[in-house]
Design a protein around this motif. Structure first.
Motif, mmCIF file in Angstrom:
data_model
loop_
_atom_site.group_PDB
_atom_site.id
_atom_site.type_symbol
_atom_site.label_atom_id
_atom_site.label_comp_id
_atom_site.label_asym_id
_atom_site.label_seq_id
_atom_site.Cartn_x
_atom_site.Cartn_y
_atom_site.Cartn_z
ATOM 1 N N GLY A 59 0.815 -1.219 0.000
ATOM 2 C CA GLY A 59 0.000 0.000 0.000
ATOM 3 C C GLY A 59 0.845 1.264 0.000
ATOM 4 O O GLY A 59 0.552 2.221 -0.724
ATOM 5 N N VAL A 60 1.905 1.270 0.813
ATOM 6 C CA VAL A 60 2.793 2.438 0.869
ATOM 7 C C VAL A 60 3.491 2.629 -0.477
ATOM 8 O O VAL A 60 3.600 3.751 -0.990
ATOM 9 N N ALA A 61 3.963 1.547 -1.078
ATOM 10 C CA ALA A 61 4.635 1.643 -2.375
ATOM 11 C C ALA A 61 3.677 2.152 -3.446
ATOM 12 O O ALA A 61 4.047 2.987 -4.281
ATOM 13 N N ALA A 62 2.438 1.676 -3.431
ATOM 14 C CA ALA A 62 1.453 2.135 -4.406
ATOM 15 C C ALA A 62 1.135 3.616 -4.219
ATOM 16 O O ALA A 62 0.958 4.358 -5.193
ATOM 17 N N THR A 63 1.098 4.070 -2.971
ATOM 18 C CA THR A 63 0.838 5.481 -2.692
ATOM 19 C C THR A 63 1.955 6.354 -3.241
ATOM 20 O O THR A 63 1.705 7.367 -3.903
ATOM 21 N N PHE A 64 3.213 5.949 -2.974
ATOM 22 C CA PHE A 64 4.338 6.739 -3.475
ATOM 23 C C PHE A 64 4.368 6.743 -5.006
ATOM 24 O O PHE A 64 4.668 7.761 -5.632
ATOM 25 N N LEU A 65 4.033 5.622 -5.613
ATOM 26 C CA LEU A 65 4.012 5.550 -7.071
ATOM 27 C C LEU A 65 2.945 6.463 -7.655
ATOM 28 O O LEU A 65 3.192 7.179 -8.632
ATOM 29 N N SER A 66 1.769 6.470 -7.049
ATOM 30 C CA SER A 66 0.700 7.332 -7.565
ATOM 31 C C SER A 66 1.034 8.811 -7.374
ATOM 32 O O SER A 66 0.739 9.635 -8.244
ATOM 33 N N VAL A 67 1.693 9.168 -6.272
ATOM 34 C CA VAL A 67 2.113 10.563 -6.064
ATOM 35 C C VAL A 67 3.165 10.947 -7.096
ATOM 36 O O VAL A 67 3.134 12.059 -7.667
ATOM 37 N N ALA A 68 4.102 10.056 -7.380
ATOM 38 C CA ALA A 68 5.133 10.349 -8.370
ATOM 39 C C ALA A 68 4.524 10.546 -9.755
ATOM 40 O O ALA A 68 4.919 11.452 -10.502
ATOM 41 N N ILE A 69 3.545 9.731 -10.110
ATOM 42 C CA ILE A 69 2.878 9.891 -11.410
ATOM 43 C C ILE A 69 2.114 11.211 -11.466
ATOM 44 O O ILE A 69 2.151 11.921 -12.481
ATOM 45 N N ALA A 70 1.444 11.578 -10.373
ATOM 46 C CA ALA A 70 0.692 12.834 -10.337
ATOM 47 C C ALA A 70 1.628 14.027 -10.491
ATOM 48 O O ALA A 70 1.335 14.968 -11.246
ATOM 49 N N VAL A 71 2.760 14.015 -9.805
ATOM 50 C CA VAL A 71 3.720 15.118 -9.910
ATOM 51 C C VAL A 71 4.267 15.205 -11.327
ATOM 52 O O VAL A 71 4.434 16.306 -11.889
ATOM 53 N N SER A 72 4.534 14.070 -11.945
ATOM 54 C CA SER A 72 5.031 14.063 -13.322
ATOM 55 C C SER A 72 4.010 14.660 -14.282
ATOM 56 O O SER A 72 4.362 15.442 -15.182
ATOM 57 N N LEU A 73 2.739 14.313 -14.103
ATOM 58 C CA LEU A 73 1.704 14.862 -14.974
ATOM 59 C C LEU A 73 1.533 16.367 -14.771
ATOM 60 O O LEU A 73 1.324 17.115 -15.744
ATOM 61 N N VAL A 74 1.633 16.829 -13.543
ATOM 62 C CA VAL A 74 1.522 18.268 -13.276
ATOM 63 C C VAL A 74 2.697 19.010 -13.908
ATOM 64 O O VAL A 74 2.522 20.068 -14.526
ATOM 65 N N SER A 75 3.901 18.454 -13.795
ATOM 66 C CA SER A 75 5.056 19.123 -14.401
ATOM 67 C C SER A 75 4.948 19.129 -15.924
ATOM 68 O O SER A 75 5.342 20.108 -16.577
#
Length: 101
Positions: A59-75
């Protein structure tokens, strides 16, 4: 007398073979009466699925992965907006230079 001696030897040999035959039959019967022992394979070891710690880590790994994808899309969105603004400004500058000359 020779015939009697020969008959006597044949009788002794026949008795000996009869004894051997009876021993073989007894051994065969004893082998048939013994239960057949079968070797069973050991039961397979069932490994546990890991428990709660494993799922918490996933769950923690999935959370970090989804945050990283969101930041990439925003950038990527910010970069697209910046590129659009730069192109519009350069187009306006180019038109100003062409009209001014």
């Amino acid at each position: 007398m020779k015939e009697i001696e020969k008959a006597s030897r044949d009788a002794v040999e026949a008795a000996r073979q009869g004894d051997q035959f009876s021993l073989m039959l007894a051994a065969i019967q004893a082998a048939q009466q013994q239960p057949v022992r079968t070797v069973q394979a050991p039961a397979p070891v069932v490994k546990s699925s890991g428990g709660a710690a494993k799922w918490a880590g996933i769950g923690v790994a999935a959370t970090f992965l989804s945050v990283a994808i969101a930041v990439s899309l925003v950038s990527a969105a910010i970069a697209t907006v910046c590129l659009t603004v730069c192109v519009l400004i350069l187009r306006d500058v180019w038109n100003s230079i062409r009209k001014g000359s």
